[in-house]
Design an enzyme around this catalytic site. Sequence first.
Site, PDB file in Angstrom:
ATOM      1  N   ASP A  68      25.066   5.739   1.132  1.00  0.00           N
ATOM      2  CA  ASP A  68      24.599   4.541   0.483  1.00  0.00           C
ATOM      3  C   ASP A  68      23.279   4.522   0.378  1.00  0.00           C
ATOM      4  O   ASP A  68      22.879   3.415  -0.471  1.00  0.00           O
ATOM      5  CB  ASP A  68      25.085   3.385   1.528  1.00  0.00           C
ATOM      6  CG  ASP A  68      24.247   3.516   2.824  1.00  0.00           C
ATOM      7  OD1 ASP A  68      23.907   4.476   3.226  1.00  0.00           O
ATOM      8  OD2 ASP A  68      24.203   2.404   3.492  1.00  0.00           O
ATOM      9  N   ASP A  92      27.451  10.726   5.477  1.00  0.00           N
ATOM     10  CA  ASP A  92      26.279  10.211   5.477  1.00  0.00           C
ATOM     11  C   ASP A  92      26.503   9.207   6.958  1.00  0.00           C
ATOM     12  O   ASP A  92      27.283   8.212   6.867  1.00  0.00           O
ATOM     13  CB  ASP A  92      25.511   9.473   4.669  1.00  0.00           C
ATOM     14  CG  ASP A  92      24.138   9.074   5.048  1.00  0.00           C
ATOM     15  OD1 ASP A  92      23.302   9.846   5.704  1.00  0.00           O
ATOM     16  OD2 ASP A  92      23.936   7.910   4.968  1.00  0.00           O
ATOM     17  N   THR A 100      24.377   6.836   8.429  1.00  0.00           N
ATOM     18  CA  THR A 100      24.061   5.479   8.326  1.00  0.00           C
ATOM     19  C   THR A 100      24.960   4.944   7.062  1.00  0.00           C
ATOM     20  O   THR A 100      24.855   5.192   6.025  1.00  0.00           O
ATOM     21  CB  THR A 100      22.669   5.385   7.879  1.00  0.00           C
ATOM     22  OG1 THR A 100      21.877   5.983   9.029  1.00  0.00           O
ATOM     23  CG2 THR A 100      22.353   3.863   8.029  1.00  0.00           C
TER      24      THR A 100
END
Length: 800
Positions: A556, A315, A317
């Site tokens: 996250d 991912d 970000t």
Amino acid sequence: MTHLDAGDRLGPADSVHALSPATGLTAAGVAERVARGQVNDVPVRSSRSPADIVRANVFTRFNAIIGVLWVIMLFVAPIQDSLFGFVILANTGIGIVQEWRAKKTLDSLALIGEVRPTVRRDGTAVEVGTSDLVLDDVIEIGPGDKVVVDGVCVEADGLEIDESLLTGEADPVVKQPGDQVMSGSFVVAGGGAFQATKVGREAYAAQLAEEASRFTLVQSELRSGISTILKYVTWMMVPSAIGLILSQLVAKDNELDDSVARTVGGIVPMVPEGLVLLTSVAFAIGVIRLGRKQCLVQELPAIEGLARVDTVCLDKTGTLTEGGVDVTELRPLDGADEGYVRTVLGALGESDPRPNASLRAIVDAYPVGEFTEEWRCTESLPFSSARKYSGAAFSEGDGVSSTWLLGAPDVLLAEDHPALAETTLLNERGLRVLLLARATRDLDDPRVAEDVTPTALVVLEQRLRPDAADTLRYFADQDVRAKVISGDNAVSVGAVAAKLGLSGATVDARRLPAEREEMAEALDGGTVFGRVTPQQKRDMVGALQSRGHTVAMTGDGVNDVLALKDADIGVAMGSGSEATRAVAQIVLLDNSFATLPSVVAEGRRVIGNITRVATLFLVKTVYSVLLAILVVCSQVEYPFLPRHLTLLSTLTIGVPAFFLALAPNKERAKPHFVRRVMRYAIPGGAVAGVATFATYLLARQHYAGPGALDAETSAATLTLFLTSMWVLAIVARPYTWWRVVLVAAMGAAFLVVLVVPWLQDFFALKLVGVTMPWTAVGIAAVAATVLELLWRWVDRRVPA
């Protein structure tokens, strides 16, 4: 925000101390519930208890076998024939100490990463440990928060909860006051509060958390492979041991003590007693090493699993970029007044009590001003990864009202809108762009994002992680494919990936086929994927797995939870949402993406090294079983006493295996652990057993006569040692300076035993004459040549 009237849902057990949802319980109310045992007191352990550790290391099947034989030997033979028992004691002690150290490391890390929900007590919001929650506590929740106990919703502000981990339903559920809230679910949008109605063992969340963070050595190819091997060993041991006992005690007319000693000497080496120990120690030391790097391994096989990974889904970000962003530019559209736009953005920031990273950057850049303060938010729509936008409706004063959306330009605008061309240019520079648009419909209208009036572009700059490029380069060098999967604009994500040196096609996930097979083909061809929905992330992981890939997923945010759960290995950032940390097998507590190579390296060390030492141990088991069979068939005395095989095992297996098991190893993990071990161990053990028995039979003829058994044993021991040393030399490849020193040191130690008189006496080893010792060396040389040829043939002919 809506909520229940005071007392509507509050604790029936103590109405005096059960206050309104706004204030929560009083200190006295909490104390009374604690006294009644109405506490969320289910123990959450990251490791086995000290008693469990001792029990697991002491009370094993093979320890029981060795222990009984040891006790027998203490009564019937000299102490040197009982040395194997002291070795087992030392091994068990090492196992207990190392697992205890791993336990302390896991416990301390689990404490750092512990979920601390926010509760209202005496009118104040405070963070408490999960185990400190009591019945009727009012718990605040927001995006990414995990619901830790069962309860009932008392406040809701656009609250959407994902219950897919419990029910399998992918769509989030909108919650209103009075609705049930399930423990084990998590918040995807909005915020609110709920009152705990089930705590402790009654709540499912406690069982989920305990199971997720328990120290475990199960469901691992390595562990299950060793269990399979031990079954094979048991099947081989039992009949050969029974035959050896009958042969030595009944068929041969020897002294009872000597017969017992030689029987035990034949049975003990059949047991690969150090294999399970070294596997546990290797895992435990891996936990300790990773713990020093702030890496919490919630499921121990994850160390092994990540080493087998061939595809890493990242991912963007929080993984490739740091969590925060900065507003770098504001571009009003179609002549919009910049001052008014700033006012709208400030009002939007104030309307969300739990802003995400992008909205926090906007709040910092455009704080509430005097005009914004006059605005009143009448309705809000929190950001959702599925929608790709948030919104709010305002009363601006003087009877003026407006509805605003803030989100992805390519979601809110038509494909031919001119503002998208400007957005694309910014995305190509790796910048994120949000569109501020005025809506013509109400927020609760499903078509609110249609027919909007674009007002401004908000340009955000993402902070690249300084260690991300090196980590991606490491994965490329290790033949691990990296796939960037993000909800952001595909062009922007592709630009970020390019800055980090990641090459490959960039794909807009909205154009991906829904069918698994077609999606898997598209995933094989692309590297960067943008505008991916949470459900798509999950589907993409499944599509990759359908092609036989072992997939790791990092993330996250709450939108990563489903994919993390389904991936072979889920890796969460320590600063990520509670939900991601709960479902991940590995948590990087310092949020450092650069820690991942260390986890891969630890897994490769464990798998590669245990494969090596398992080969050593099982070669010993095979030749021990074969020698027992040959002795029974030939009706001769067993050639060795326990002291001989203790010496051989220590120098050719025990000491080398300990160093080899803990050494660095960068080889990529290979599948089929049992097959790989047995294809070397069986021919190696067979050659060693046949060569040793041939030397023994020749020595019996050469040294014919009473009292010659010690000389025969010494010659057989020499052949077995030299053959076993060649096995060690093969297993230790590829050579490094310390491996060469290790093999040479073991050979030198045996030489010392042969030349020092008191060691000769202690181990009952004395080479008699010249002919037979050199014959033993010659047979060992032939055996080594056969081993070399056999193993090279196996490497060429048998697939990995």
